[in-house]
Design a protein around this motif. Structure first.
Motif, PDB file in Angstrom:
ATOM      1  N   PHE A  90       0.900  -1.123   0.053  1.00  0.00           N
ATOM      2  CA  PHE A  90       0.166   0.051   0.146  1.00  0.00           C
ATOM      3  C   PHE A  90       0.816   1.236   0.041  1.00  0.00           C
ATOM      4  CE2 PHE A  90      -2.277  -3.259   2.665  1.00  0.00           C
ATOM      5  CZ  PHE A  90      -3.292  -3.408   1.631  1.00  0.00           C
ATOM      6  N   TYR A  91       0.241   2.272  -0.453  1.00  0.00           N
ATOM      7  CA  TYR A  91       0.988   3.664  -0.408  1.00  0.00           C
ATOM      8  C   TYR A  91       0.985   4.216   0.950  1.00  0.00           C
ATOM      9  CZ  TYR A  91       0.783   3.856  -5.605  1.00  0.00           C
ATOM     10  OH  TYR A  91       1.058   3.677  -6.733  1.00  0.00           O
ATOM     11  N   GLU A  92       2.145   4.468   1.622  1.00  0.00           N
ATOM     12  CA  GLU A  92       2.386   5.127   3.084  1.00  0.00           C
ATOM     13  C   GLU A  92       2.289   6.511   2.979  1.00  0.00           C
ATOM     14  OE1 GLU A  92       5.055   2.992   5.312  1.00  0.00           O
ATOM     15  OE2 GLU A  92       4.238   1.153   5.006  1.00  0.00           O
ATOM     16  N   HIS A  93       2.732   7.152   1.571  1.00  0.00           N
ATOM     17  CA  HIS A  93       3.150   8.774   1.741  1.00  0.00           C
ATOM     18  C   HIS A  93       2.538   9.238   0.535  1.00  0.00           C
ATOM     19  CE1 HIS A  93       5.293   8.567   5.431  1.00  0.00           C
ATOM     20  NE2 HIS A  93       5.870   7.361   4.990  1.00  0.00           N
ATOM     21  N   THR A  94       2.008  10.421   0.471  1.00  0.00           N
ATOM     22  CA  THR A  94       1.577  10.818  -0.662  1.00  0.00           C
ATOM     23  C   THR A  94       2.739  11.120  -1.668  1.00  0.00           C
ATOM     24  OG1 THR A  94       0.809  12.594   0.967  1.00  0.00           O
ATOM     25  CG2 THR A  94      -0.129  12.812  -1.176  1.00  0.00           C
ATOM     26  N   GLU A  95       3.926  11.286  -1.505  1.00  0.00           N
ATOM     27  CA  GLU A  95       4.919  11.515  -2.389  1.00  0.00           C
ATOM     28  C   GLU A  95       4.974  10.330  -3.110  1.00  0.00           C
ATOM     29  OE1 GLU A  95       7.160  11.544   1.494  1.00  0.00           O
ATOM     30  OE2 GLU A  95       5.335  12.137   0.420  1.00  0.00           O
ATOM     31  N   GLU A  96       4.869   9.014  -2.715  1.00  0.00           N
ATOM     32  CA  GLU A  96       4.865   7.624  -3.413  1.00  0.00           C
ATOM     33  C   GLU A  96       3.830   7.486  -4.480  1.00  0.00           C
ATOM     34  OE1 GLU A  96       6.499   5.125   0.658  1.00  0.00           O
ATOM     35  OE2 GLU A  96       4.280   4.954  -0.092  1.00  0.00           O
ATOM     36  N   LEU A  97       2.694   7.901  -4.042  1.00  0.00           N
ATOM     37  CA  LEU A  97       1.549   8.248  -5.124  1.00  0.00           C
ATOM     38  C   LEU A  97       1.913   8.989  -6.298  1.00  0.00           C
ATOM     39  CD1 LEU A  97      -1.409   7.137  -6.029  1.00  0.00           C
ATOM     40  CD2 LEU A  97      -2.246   8.879  -4.344  1.00  0.00           C
ATOM     41  N   LEU A  98       2.134  10.300  -5.870  1.00  0.00           N
ATOM     42  CA  LEU A  98       2.366  11.369  -6.624  1.00  0.00           C
ATOM     43  C   LEU A  98       3.585  10.729  -7.814  1.00  0.00           C
ATOM     44  CD1 LEU A  98       2.560  14.652  -4.927  1.00  0.00           C
ATOM     45  CD2 LEU A  98       1.252  14.086  -6.818  1.00  0.00           C
ATOM     46  N   ALA A  99       4.534  10.230  -7.229  1.00  0.00           N
ATOM     47  CA  ALA A  99       5.629   9.612  -8.192  1.00  0.00           C
ATOM     48  C   ALA A  99       5.057   8.775  -9.282  1.00  0.00           C
ATOM     49  CB  ALA A  99       6.849   9.091  -7.377  1.00  0.00           C
ATOM     50  N   ASP A 100       4.410   7.638  -8.767  1.00  0.00           N
ATOM     51  CA  ASP A 100       3.627   6.820  -9.693  1.00  0.00           C
ATOM     52  C   ASP A 100       2.658   7.670 -10.717  1.00  0.00           C
ATOM     53  OD1 ASP A 100       5.133   4.842  -8.728  1.00  0.00           O
ATOM     54  OD2 ASP A 100       3.746   3.850  -7.652  1.00  0.00           O
ATOM     55  N   LEU A 101       1.698   8.670 -10.058  1.00  0.00           N
ATOM     56  CA  LEU A 101       0.963   9.076 -10.824  1.00  0.00           C
ATOM     57  C   LEU A 101       1.807  10.010 -11.995  1.00  0.00           C
ATOM     58  CD1 LEU A 101      -1.720  10.440  -8.374  1.00  0.00           C
ATOM     59  CD2 LEU A 101      -2.367   8.883 -10.291  1.00  0.00           C
ATOM     60  N   GLU A 102       2.681  10.608 -11.636  1.00  0.00           N
ATOM     61  CA  GLU A 102       3.401  11.399 -12.797  1.00  0.00           C
ATOM     62  C   GLU A 102       4.037  10.318 -13.788  1.00  0.00           C
ATOM     63  OE1 GLU A 102       5.778  13.547 -10.105  1.00  0.00           O
ATOM     64  OE2 GLU A 102       4.186  15.146  -9.618  1.00  0.00           O
ATOM     65  N   ALA A 103       4.549   9.538 -13.350  1.00  0.00           N
ATOM     66  CA  ALA A 103       5.052   8.530 -14.292  1.00  0.00           C
ATOM     67  C   ALA A 103       4.164   7.952 -15.217  1.00  0.00           C
ATOM     68  CB  ALA A 103       5.898   7.193 -13.617  1.00  0.00           C
ATOM     69  N   ALA A 104       3.072   7.572 -14.822  1.00  0.00           N
ATOM     70  CA  ALA A 104       2.107   6.955 -15.629  1.00  0.00           C
ATOM     71  C   ALA A 104       1.513   8.181 -16.596  1.00  0.00           C
ATOM     72  CB  ALA A 104       0.694   6.445 -14.698  1.00  0.00           C
ATOM     73  N   ARG A 105       1.369   9.202 -16.134  1.00  0.00           N
ATOM     74  CA  ARG A 105       0.930  10.532 -16.609  1.00  0.00           C
ATOM     75  C   ARG A 105       1.707  10.865 -17.944  1.00  0.00           C
ATOM     76  NH1 ARG A 105      -0.488  13.153 -20.344  1.00  0.00           N
ATOM     77  NH2 ARG A 105      -1.248  15.322 -20.103  1.00  0.00           N
ATOM     78  N   SER A 106       2.894  10.616 -17.791  1.00  0.00           N
ATOM     79  CA  SER A 106       4.127  10.999 -18.804  1.00  0.00           C
ATOM     80  C   SER A 106       3.877   9.990 -20.046  1.00  0.00           C
ATOM     81  CB  SER A 106       5.340  10.998 -18.096  1.00  0.00           C
ATOM     82  OG  SER A 106       5.817   9.513 -17.852  1.00  0.00           O
ATOM     83  N   LEU A 107       3.570   8.691 -19.461  1.00  0.00           N
ATOM     84  CA  LEU A 107       3.372   7.703 -20.765  1.00  0.00           C
ATOM     85  C   LEU A 107       2.288   7.963 -21.462  1.00  0.00           C
ATOM     86  CD1 LEU A 107       4.014   4.383 -18.736  1.00  0.00           C
ATOM     87  CD2 LEU A 107       5.394   5.583 -20.361  1.00  0.00           C
ATOM     88  N   LEU A 108       1.145   8.413 -21.095  1.00  0.00           N
ATOM     89  CA  LEU A 108      -0.069   8.779 -21.722  1.00  0.00           C
ATOM     90  C   LEU A 108       0.480  10.026 -22.585  1.00  0.00           C
ATOM     91  CD1 LEU A 108      -3.060   9.084 -19.257  1.00  0.00           C
ATOM     92  CD2 LEU A 108      -2.152   7.209 -20.608  1.00  0.00           C
ATOM     93  N   ALA A 109       1.312  10.854 -22.271  1.00  0.00           N
ATOM     94  CA  ALA A 109       1.646  11.870 -23.162  1.00  0.00           C
ATOM     95  C   ALA A 109       2.819  11.276 -24.364  1.00  0.00           C
ATOM     96  CB  ALA A 109       2.361  13.043 -22.389  1.00  0.00           C
ATOM     97  N   GLU A 110       3.547  10.386 -23.940  1.00  0.00           N
ATOM     98  CA  GLU A 110       4.407  10.044 -24.948  1.00  0.00           C
ATOM     99  C   GLU A 110       3.985   9.049 -25.902  1.00  0.00           C
ATOM    100  OE1 GLU A 110       7.438   8.186 -22.322  1.00  0.00           O
ATOM    101  OE2 GLU A 110       8.070   9.808 -21.421  1.00  0.00           O
ATOM    102  N   HIS A 111       2.891   8.277 -25.632  1.00  0.00           N
ATOM    103  CA  HIS A 111       2.318   7.207 -26.486  1.00  0.00           C
ATOM    104  C   HIS A 111       0.838   7.856 -26.895  1.00  0.00           C
ATOM    105  CE1 HIS A 111       5.327   4.245 -25.561  1.00  0.00           C
ATOM    106  NE2 HIS A 111       5.389   4.881 -24.307  1.00  0.00           N
TER     107      HIS A 111
END
Length: 338
Positions: free
Chosen positions: A311-332
């Motif tokens: 599970f996510y324990e801190h907001t920065e963990e969720l943010l890091a994964d969200l930003e990475a997933a969002r960048s994939l949507l932009a790249e492909h």
């Protein structure tokens, strides 16, 4: 409940209040008797056309606010009043002191939840001027009750706004979800601000993010809930953010019951691990319904599934994964994601 003493300031005398009420709602709507209230302890008795005076400022009460919760729509919140500020005519939400406690379960975790006006007052001070949060101030009535005076936000919830996006889920996912995720990421950053200061939101729900009609930005509302948990300080906030994320990616709730009717072949392939860890009738493993959802994004959703082992324990963990997933949507380009 107290009645205002005769030493009320000049702006709060019955005669002056009649003038103010006539100015803002019309002379034909001025009540015959001006009921002035300075002690809000018995909020059930505060009603339409009463005038609540807080910090020498008068507010004309219009109605109780309403809210849907746990599948029950339009419950009256008797401790939350919509009012008119008789000094400037603006609409305010007056939140009176109401205390409650209850337990909430997330998987095997139990959170002791409570309502705290003082907590909300602290957060209002912390987020003053931040466009991602509701704005307001706190004061005390004549009995020492902590009252919050909130600027009214006109607009739809984020959840309601996505329901009308796209002609289909595929269209929504391709053309609208990237901007929705951008908005959501900013909202998560706003929650991180609270966590960085040792605060929690406590009542993160999809109807507690309202898109301000004036600014176009979504803003968090209602910070008066808190919770205790010895091992997971921010856990309940994070699980609640996950519930919103699943809803946004799916453009609504995908329930097991609906799948059994509309897509029985998909429903037959579901396992208990695929459903939401809090709401067991809602699907979290959305890739089983929408195979074009990229693995990286779906992996985030699986943190909020009943089968999750991490599970996510801190907001920065969720943010890091969200930003990475969002960048994939932009790249492909849509259709090329796996």
């Amino acid at each position: 409940m107290g009645t205002a003493p005769f030493s009320q300031p000049e702006t709060c005398t019955p005669e002056r209040l009649r003038e103010r009420i006539a100015e803002h709602v019309g002379t034909d709507r001025v009540p015959r008797t001006i009921n002035i209230i300075t002690d809000t302890s018995d909020f059930y008795r505060i009603d339409y056309d009463d005038v609540v005076v807080l910090n020498q400022r008068p507010y004309l009460i219009r109605n109780n606010e309403r809210e849907g919760r746990f599948g029950i729509d339009e419950q009256q919140k008797f401790w939350v009043k919509r009012a008119i500020d008789l000094e400037d005519g603006s609409t305010k939400i007056i939140k009176l002191t109401f205390l409650e406690r209850f337990n909430a379960n997330v998987g095997d975790l139990t959170f002791e939840c409570y309502r705290s006006p003082k907590k909300e007052a602290r957060i209002l001070d912390l987020v003053r001027g931040n466009s991602r949060f509701m704005q307001g101030l706190s004061t005390q009535d004549t009995s020492g009750n902590v009252v919050r005076i909130i600027d009214y936000i006109q607009g739809k919830t984020l959840a309601d706004s996505v329901l009308t996006m796209g002609s289909s889920h595929e269209d929504y996912f391709a053309h609208h979800l990237p901007s929705v995720l951008d908005e959501f990421i900013d909202l998560v950053r706003a929650i991180k601000l609270l966590h960085d200061h040792g605060e929690i939101h406590g009542d993160i729900r999809r109807d507690h993010a309202i898109r301000d009609k004036r600014s176009g930005l979504c803003r968090w509302i209602d910070f008066d809930f808190g919770y205790f948990h010895t091992e997971s300080r921010f856990g309940y906030d994070l699980f609640s953010l996950g519930n919103i994320l699943v809803y946004l990616v799916a453009r609504g709730d995908v329930t097991v019951q609906e799948l059994r009717k509309s897509a029985p072949e998909i429903a037959a392939g579901l396992t208990p691990a695929d459903v939401n860890i809090i709401f067991n009738n809602r699907l979290a493993n959305l890739k089983k319904v929408y195979p074009y959802i990229p693995k990286q994004l779906n992996a985030i959703l699986l943190h909020f599934a009943a089968g999750a082992e991490v599970f996510y324990e801190h907001t920065e963990e969720l943010l890091a994964d969200l930003e990475a997933a969002r960048s994939l949507l932009a790249e492909h380009r849509f259709g090329g994601l796996t």
